[in-house]
Design an enzyme around this catalytic site. Structure first.
Site, PDB file in Angstrom:
ATOM      1  CE  LYS A  78      -8.376  -2.013  -9.916  1.00 43.69           C
ATOM      2  NZ  LYS A  78      -7.308  -1.514 -10.119  1.00 43.69           N
ATOM      3  N   GLY A 182       1.509   5.654   3.066  1.00 46.42           N
ATOM      4  CA  GLY A 182       0.865   4.191   2.706  1.00 46.42           C
ATOM      5  C   GLY A 182       2.414   3.489   2.137  1.00 46.42           C
ATOM      6  CB  VAL A 183       5.066   2.015   4.194  1.00 46.31           C
ATOM      7  CG1 VAL A 183       5.650   3.316   3.926  1.00 46.31           C
ATOM      8  CG2 VAL A 183       4.501   1.983   5.586  1.00 46.31           C
ATOM      9  N   GLY A 184       2.808   0.191   1.948  1.00 41.95           N
ATOM     10  CA  GLY A 184       2.103  -1.281   1.656  1.00 41.95           C
ATOM     11  C   GLY A 184       2.831  -1.943   0.690  1.00 41.95           C
ATOM     12  CB  VAL A 186       3.232   0.203  -4.384  1.00 43.24           C
ATOM     13  CG1 VAL A 186       4.110   1.001  -5.302  1.00 43.24           C
ATOM     14  CG2 VAL A 186       2.361  -0.748  -5.241  1.00 43.24           C
TER      15      VAL A 186
HETATM   16  N1  PHE Z   1      -3.533  -3.399  -9.588  1.00 41.98           N
HETATM   17  C1  PHE Z   1      -2.227  -2.958 -10.583  1.00 41.98           C
HETATM   18  C2  PHE Z   1      -3.059  -1.584 -11.203  1.00 41.98           C
HETATM   19  O1  PHE Z   1      -3.972  -1.038 -10.985  1.00 41.98           O
HETATM   20  C3  PHE Z   1      -1.499  -4.113 -11.349  1.00 41.98           C
HETATM   21  C4  PHE Z   1      -2.738  -4.716 -12.178  1.00 41.98           C
HETATM   22  C5  PHE Z   1      -2.811  -4.332 -13.487  1.00 41.98           C
HETATM   23  C6  PHE Z   1      -3.414  -5.886 -11.925  1.00 41.98           C
HETATM   24  C7  PHE Z   1      -3.673  -5.279 -14.385  1.00 41.98           C
HETATM   25  C8  PHE Z   1      -4.080  -6.627 -12.713  1.00 41.98           C
HETATM   26  C9  PHE Z   1      -4.192  -6.197 -14.020  1.00 41.98           C
HETATM   27  O2  PHE Z   1      -2.385  -1.316 -12.138  1.00 41.98           O
END
Ligand code: PHE
Length: 357
Positions: A78, A182-184, A186
């Site tokens: 991440k 949260g209504v962003g 998703v």
């Molecule tokens: N942000 C989303 C998640 O946490 C989608 C995502 C997945 C973005 C993989 C980038 C890479 O699942």
């Protein structure tokens, strides 16, 4: 930061300080057993850079289990861009461009995509400087950058139905009361889908105006961001930030199912037991919010048909069904059962890796 890293179970942390904006960029690489670490790029303001690093590490770990539970050949990673407050447009795009070049320079140690605080448009621009951006059209195809939000929402919707079937023995969403926090990117598409399925909605957002506007559009009740924990409902759907299921909030919940899209909903593992003991069925976050990640992974494997992507995302419901059945027969929490499913895939990956010359 040294303490955080020493206490972490991951493989590597990459740190880059962006002097022109004062932002700290963290890339946490948690586990590469199944493949290249892949995870979203979050942009957020934290109280301290350490909080940003901690978030990156926790989110990267979540990605390890997300990919493993999907049995997808990616590892957990991440990126967090911890910015010192909201940046003027040209500073923001400068930061993203420098970060894109930096991720490219890692040569495939990490790939990223859109997440909280970044947009598909940001990713489209970053992809000009970086080969490792998910959700982009292949060279030669029409220029577009996929928004994973609706795929994530579809997975959550499917998971919610499975969870309700297990917890209250009912099929379908007609008349089911769902409170969305949260209504962003998703939460909003999820609300639309629920509304079309006949659910009765209560919506909340840190941005009250956003909740009221969506509520008006869908004929849903809007409540304040804090009151949403006390709403009497069938399903509570956390679709904002993490750690919102904790010692303080769990006793307030008046729902039978928790099923939402936020990453890292539990403050810590004990909260899974707290929910279980209160008779609340918790659909593990990284299982039901995997729709966006799965769509990105499949697009990376050149799957282009929306119908095929949606069909694969709906199968998240089968994974959850298996997990809830295992939990039901062992008496363990769904959180525990989900972890075992993911660990089995990781163990298989490790033993395959140990056989390679
Ligand atoms: N942000 C989303 C998640 O946490 C989608 C995502 C997945 C973005 C993989 C980038 C890479 O699942």
């Amino acid at each position: 930061m040294r303490e955080l890293i020493e206490a972490w179970s991951g493989e590597a942390v990459v740190v880059r300080r962006d002097a022109p904006t004062g932002a700290w960029c963290f890339i946490a690489l948690h586990d590469s057993t199944l493949g290249m670490p892949v995870g979203g790029c979050r942009m957020k303001t934290y109280d301290s850079p350490e909080d940003g690093l901690r978030d990156a590490m926790r989110l990267a770990e979540g990605m390890t289990y997300k990919w493993a539970a999907l049995d997808f050949p990616f590892g957990g990673g991440k990126a967090v861009l911890a910015v010192p407050g909201s940046l003027p447009d040209e500073h923001r795009s400068g930061l993203l461009q420098r970060f894109a070049r930096f991720v490219d320079s890692l040569g495939g140690a990490f790939a990223t995509g859109v997440d909280l605080g970044t947009t598909p448009e940001d990713m489209r621009r970053m992809a000009r400087d970086c080969r490792f951006i998910m959700g982009q059209a292949a060279p030669g195809e029409a220029d577009d950058s996929v928004d994973p939000g609706p795929y994530t929402a579809l997975g959550v919707l499917t998971g919610m139905q499975v969870a309700l079937r297990h917890r209250v023995g009912r099929d379908g969403l007609q008349g089911v009361r769902v409170a969305i926090q949260g209504v962003g990117d998703v939460g909003a598409p999820l609300a639309q889908m629920l509304s079309r399925s006949g659910a009765c909605l209560i919506v909340a957002d840190v941005d009250d105006e956003r909740a009221r506007a969506l509520g008006g559009e869908l004929g849903a009740e809007a409540v304040s961001a804090d009151d949403v924990y006390d709403v009497e409902c069938d399903v509570f759907a956390p679709c904002a930030v993490g750690a919102i299921l904790n010692e303080e909030t769990i006793p307030r919940l008046r729902c039978r199912v928790v099923a939402g899209s936020a990453n890292n909903q539990l403050d810590n593992d004990a909260d899974a037991e707290r929910l279980h003991d209160r008779g609340v069925l918790y659909a593990p976050d990284y299982i039901i919010n995997a729709g966006g990640a799965l769509a990105f992974g499949l697009i990376h494997q050149r799957v282009r048909s929306k119908a095929v992507l949606e069909d694969r995302v709906r199968r998240i419901g089968d994974t959850l069904d298996q997990i809830l059945s295992e939990a039901g027969s062992s008496g363990e929490s769904p959180w525990h059962a989900a972890r075992q499913v993911a660990e089995r895939v990781l163990a298989k990956g490790r033993s395959a890796a140990s056989l390679r010359p």
